[in-house]
Design a protein around this motif. Structure first.
Motif, short mmCIF file in Angstrom:
data_model
loop_
_atom_site.label_atom_id
_atom_site.label_comp_id
_atom_site.label_asym_id
_atom_site.label_seq_id
_atom_site.Cartn_x
_atom_site.Cartn_y
_atom_site.Cartn_z
N UNK A 98 0.81 -1.22 0.00
CA UNK A 98 0.00 0.00 0.00
C UNK A 98 0.84 1.26 0.00
N UNK A 99 2.00 1.15 -0.63
CA UNK A 99 2.83 2.33 -0.79
C UNK A 99 2.41 3.13 -2.00
N UNK A 100 3.13 4.21 -2.27
CA UNK A 100 2.85 5.05 -3.41
C UNK A 100 3.94 4.93 -4.46
N UNK A 101 3.53 4.95 -5.71
CA UNK A 101 4.49 4.87 -6.81
C UNK A 101 4.29 6.10 -7.69
N UNK A 102 5.33 6.89 -7.83
CA UNK A 102 5.24 8.09 -8.66
C UNK A 102 6.31 8.05 -9.73
N UNK A 103 6.03 8.72 -10.82
CA UNK A 103 6.98 8.73 -11.93
C UNK A 103 7.59 10.12 -12.06
N UNK A 104 8.91 10.16 -12.20
CA UNK A 104 9.61 11.43 -12.35
C UNK A 104 10.81 11.22 -13.26
N UNK A 105 10.89 12.03 -14.27
CA UNK A 105 12.00 11.94 -15.23
C UNK A 105 12.19 10.53 -15.76
N UNK A 106 11.09 9.89 -16.09
CA UNK A 106 11.14 8.59 -16.72
C UNK A 106 11.41 7.42 -15.79
N UNK A 107 11.45 7.67 -14.50
CA UNK A 107 11.74 6.61 -13.55
C UNK A 107 10.64 6.61 -12.48
#
Length: 126
Positions: A98-107
């Motif tokens: 139940x963590x969070x996954x975010x995308x930044x600069x292609x990663x």
């Protein structure tokens, strides 16, 4: 609440393989992303790999060519296939949910959720 149970740890020689499993139960519908962390003796816990429900992944640089994270949503299970194991991989491995996954600069980047398993010991002998 979500309960996590890990399995698959053990003792293996350098160069060997192990597959860790983490089964989630309870309010599993609340889970999007899950991850595996390791904690070596005397060191902080660190992220090894994470995956979200869409299959996007994030890996620790030192393992990304050796470890593979996957999940079976129907079984509420996340796996960590560990190949070419090294003595420095020795640690207790923890499942997180139940963590969070975010995308930044292609990663993709994972922030841990509130649910942790009890941990499974992985020991790699030289």
């Amino acid at each position: 609440q979500v309960q996590l149970v890990e399995s698959g740890g053990g003792l293996v020689q350098a160069g060997g393989s192990l597959r860790l499993s983490c089964v989630a139960s309870g309010r599993t519908f609340s889970i999007d992303a899950m991850g595996w962390y390791l904690q070596a003796p005397g060191k902080q816990r660190e992220l090894v790999a994470a995956i979200n429900s869409g299959g996007s992944t994030n890996y620790l640089d030192s393992v990304k060519d050796r470890f593979t994270i996957s999940r079976d949503n129907a079984k509420n299970t996340v796996y960590l296939q560990m190949n070419s194991l090294k003595p420095e991989d020795t640690a207790v491995y923890y499942c997180n949910a139940a963590g969070g996954m975010t995308r930044f600069s292609g990663r993709y980047y994972y922030t841990p959720g509130p649910y942790w398993g009890q941990g499974t010991q992985v020991t790699v002998s030289s």
